[in-house]
Design a protein around this motif. Sequence first.
Motif, PDB file in Angstrom:
ATOM      1  N   CYS A 100      -3.999  -7.195  -2.932  1.00  0.00           N
ATOM      2  CA  CYS A 100      -4.346  -6.706  -1.756  1.00  0.00           C
ATOM      3  C   CYS A 100      -5.853  -6.042  -1.758  1.00  0.00           C
ATOM      4  O   CYS A 100      -6.489  -5.969  -1.031  1.00  0.00           O
ATOM      5  CB  CYS A 100      -3.396  -5.623  -1.285  1.00  0.00           C
ATOM      6  N   CYS A 103      -4.755  -1.381  -3.042  1.00  0.00           N
ATOM      7  CA  CYS A 103      -3.658  -0.472  -3.331  1.00  0.00           C
ATOM      8  C   CYS A 103      -4.146   0.255  -4.767  1.00  0.00           C
ATOM      9  O   CYS A 103      -5.287  -0.160  -5.510  1.00  0.00           O
ATOM     10  CB  CYS A 103      -2.247  -1.175  -3.823  1.00  0.00           C
ATOM     11  N   CYS A 106      -4.617  -2.340  -7.658  1.00  0.00           N
ATOM     12  CA  CYS A 106      -5.609  -3.351  -7.407  1.00  0.00           C
ATOM     13  C   CYS A 106      -7.028  -2.525  -7.674  1.00  0.00           C
ATOM     14  O   CYS A 106      -7.863  -3.323  -8.055  1.00  0.00           O
ATOM     15  CB  CYS A 106      -5.623  -3.920  -5.852  1.00  0.00           C
ATOM     16  N   CYS A 114      -0.331  -5.964  -8.352  1.00  0.00           N
ATOM     17  CA  CYS A 114      -0.580  -5.306  -6.843  1.00  0.00           C
ATOM     18  C   CYS A 114       0.781  -4.699  -6.357  1.00  0.00           C
ATOM     19  O   CYS A 114       1.743  -5.147  -6.509  1.00  0.00           O
ATOM     20  CB  CYS A 114      -0.880  -6.580  -5.803  1.00  0.00           C
TER      21      CYS A 114
HETATM   22 ZN   LIG Z   1      -2.791  -4.441  -4.268  1.00  0.00          ZN
END
Ligand SMILES: [Zn+2]
Length: 379
Positions: A100, A103, A106, A114
């Motif tokens: 994504c 987050c 990430c 993720c």
């Molecule tokens: Zn993520």
Amino acid sequence: MAKSSSSQVITCKAAICWGIGEPLKVEEIQVEPPKSYEIRVKMLLASLCHTDILCTRGFPAPLFPRVLGHEGVGKVESIGEGVEDLEEGDLVIPTFLGECQECENCRSGKTNLCLKYPLILDGLMLDGTARMSINGQKLHHIFSCSTWSEYMVINANYVVKINPSIDLAHASFLSCGFSTGFGSAWREASVEKGSSVAVIGLGAVGLGAIEGARMQGASKIIGIDKNEKKREKGEAFGMTDFINPDGNSQKPISELIKDLTGGMGVDYCFECTGVAPFVNEALLATKPGKGETLVVGAGTHQTVPINFLSLLCGGTLKGSIFGGLKIKSDLPILLDKCKKKEFLLDNLFTDHHQVTLKDINKAFELLKQPDCIKILINI
Ligand SMILES: [Zn+2]
Ligand SMILES: [Zn+2]
């Protein structure tokens, strides 16, 4: 926002595993249209990865019936609400990880897992439902993929669009095995120039690790495999030394590696077989205090005995899924190298190692041939 014209259930063929150790059955299944943020993909080509074999044995959980296959290439057949960066007709590779880019994980720079689009272990879509069924019975997916099917549905955040000029077989090989090995040397270990490396198990994952180590500038790359035919394969990707443990007395692998490194061991050792006792051998084969051991191959053992002193003295033991590669940030870089023919992926495959979907069980037999690395499945 585009909405697909195709919103019908599709009946098509897929390879189903009904229970632990059972041969696959190719049967007619129903594939629902994609829901929001999902796409339905017409699979064109797929390949067999070692992990698929583990899944027929109930890895990582005994979810049956299940449509197998997690490597492949397909064409987007229809798209659900909210999918913005893909169109019908795009070529994609499905993957088992999402990214994504927002987050905590990430953004951490430390992991490719993720939190929003996780590795899916329950065989269902993110909303807890299935898109595949057979005569009304729910079919489990494999992770976020099920590529051994004429059609499959996947969340759009788990696919990577590919350039149509890429060799589709090579793209399929990059959707898991080879990339996993390459990423483990490049992203996960960041192998340093001039370092020494050992790779246990020279399948597609191990050969990818050799390629990654070569690209990073490793000066010594030792490949270990009991299959003598892998010597030539390893050398094609940059291996400098080969050990066939079956041809070398009764010494453990770690000792054989040390023998080739003046008794010191290597800077990095990649365990690519998933055979649990080799994890400890890999650890023992690294330099005391500063060696790094990367566990890359999937296996079915629940626990692994580890040499306590080697860890206590500073050894690093690290696991890695998909070689630490992020599918949006990193995988396109590999696909670009593939497009530019920087990876010699023809070495993974020979023409007689391909089957059609209906002959999927032959793929498992072919893989036992000594010169077989990858098998293509024409869907
Ligand atoms: Zn993520
Ligand atoms: Zn795989």
